[in-house]
Design an enzyme around this catalytic site. Structure first.
Site: not given
Ligand SMILES: Cc1cc2nc3c(=O)[nH]c(=O)nc-3n(C[C@H](O)[C@H](O)[C@H](O)COP(=O)(O)O)c2cc1C
Length: 400
Positions: A131, A277, A280, A331
């Site tokens: 990433q 995300h 976030r 995640g």
């Protein structure tokens, strides 16, 4: 370490991690932007979706393997990129890489990882994705070159963090990298001696990609990542340049707008990655799952669409596929697992999610994760296609 039989779902791992980790670190992992509305919205939206049970379908053999971006993955979910994972447990990045290799799933290593991209590529082989965060173009190109040299075949370019958002739990706890240790942080660490002894005793984890892998590197590579740096100058022209320079699969992560998704496809990226995300970044962002169907329509039926944000169990994985995802990433669940039970926790959570996904398929009378659509949702007419031809590849073989 939490006992593995006490971890029967992601929430069990989360609770155990919450007990084991200093509050500052748990809140770094668990927290989201602002009032954490987008984080909650992800869950509320997924919880609202209902799957319709279907009966009297032979679901003895089910396939949860998937084809995506040029190869087959054994499971329909992978490990999303996350920075500073070794704060949860000192071997977290390496455990992710090893688990990805052993389960044949992707492990997307973050630019901000605790472990170098060369190290993780060597462990995970072709299961390793990289990433990319870009602040200054020259450090970005340096990372791209390193990823190429290390043998990466999948690059995930994250575009939803033009600036680091204000995450209030982190700010209140005084979370900074490198750590600034005041009385409240020292007390926090003292109250979590197991974490302090395992993690601090080995030295506070730092950004692995800022260290050189093969001896000293020239110029910008010595600081591949700085958390406080703006990434606001990155634009569509950079994406065009990246597409020209990166010869392998290119995925663009952090997309919620159908217009952006269509433009990313037109720019020649190989996949779009729908994500807020994990809540976030923008507190008022829509739930990522609510954005998924519109993006699927914008890019057409065959273009690869990855999805993350809020997925916590196998039924969520099935819901994302039903709404247009070609692949799902998670995640925090992997960080909870590492924080709760280290390497064994990571393997445990992968196995649980795989089993849950397979069980969910059986309940809705389906045998192939790759053949789901909105008809499996309750309220969608209930016209689930029956009797899918088994494609011959094994996912999990279910028992009761
Ligand atoms: C602690 C933490 C660090 C993260 N760091 C990165 C990162 O470095 N790069 C990135 O693209 N996304 C990062 N993310 C976002 C994840 O890739 C992913 O989009 C998000 O966690 C998905 O939501 P979930 O945690 O609800 O599964 C991070 C997430 C967490 C929880």
């Amino acid at each position: 370490m939490a006992r593995l039989d006490h971890i029967q779902c992601v929430e069990d791992a989360r609770r155990a991690a919450r007990r084991r980790l200093p509050r500052m670190l748990f809140d770094f992992i668990d927290g989201a932007a602002g009032e954490e509305r987008a984080g909650r919205r992800n869950r509320e939206a997924l919880d609202r979706i209902e799957l319709l049970p279907r009966v009297l379908v032979n679901v003895e053999t089910r396939r949860i393997a998937c084809d995506l971006l040029g190869r087959r993955w054994n499971l329909p979910f992978g490990i999303a990129p996350m920075g500073m994972c070794d704060l949860a447990w000192p071997g977290a990045d390496r455990a992710f890489a090893d688990a990805a290799r052993d389960h044949s799933i992707p492990h997307c290593l973050s630019t901000a990882a605790s472990t170098s991209l060369e190290d993780c590529r060597a462990r995970a082989g072709g299961n390793a994705w990289f990433q990319l965060y870009v602040s200054a173009p020259e450090t970005g190109w340096d990372l791209v070159r390193r990823a190429l040299d290390a043998g990466y075949e999948h690059l995930v370019f994250t575009v939803d963090t033009p600036v680091l958002s204000r995450r209030r739990r982190e700010l209140r706890r005084g979370f900074k990298v490198p750590f600034r240790l005041g009385p409240s942080q020292l007390l926090d660490f003292a109250l979590h001696p197991r974490w302090s002894l395992t993690t601090l005793a080995r030295g506070v984890p730092s950004f692995g990609n800022n260290r050189s892998h093969n001896g000293p590197r020239s110029g910008s590579s010595s600081r591949a990542f700085d958390r406080s740096q703006s990434r606001g100058a990155v634009d569509w022209a950079f994406l065009d340049a990246l597409r020209e320079r990166w010869p392998h699969r290119l995925v663009v992560k952090g997309v919620l707008s159908p217009d952006d998704a269509a433009r990313i496809r037109a720019a020649g990226a190989d996949a779009v990655y729908v994500s807020n995300h994990g809540g976030r970044q923008l507190d008022s962002a829509p739930a990522a799952i609510d954005a998924l169907p519109g993006i699927r329509r914008a890019v057409g039926p065959d273009y690869p669409v990855l999805f993350d944000s809020g997925v916590r169990d196998g039924e969520d994985v099935v819901k994302a596929f039903a709404l247009g995802a070609s692949y799902v990433m998670l995640g925090r669940p992997f960080l909870y697992a590492a924080g709760a039970a280290g390497r064994a926790g990571v393997y445990r959570i992968i196995e649980l999610l795989a089993e849950e996904t397979s069980v969910a398929l059986a309940q809705i009378g389906r045998t192939d994760i790759g053949a789901l659509d909105e008809r499996v949702l309750a309220g969608a007419g209930g016209g689930a296609e029956q009797a899918h031809a088994f494609s011959g590849d094994l996912g999990l073989i279910g028992s009761d």
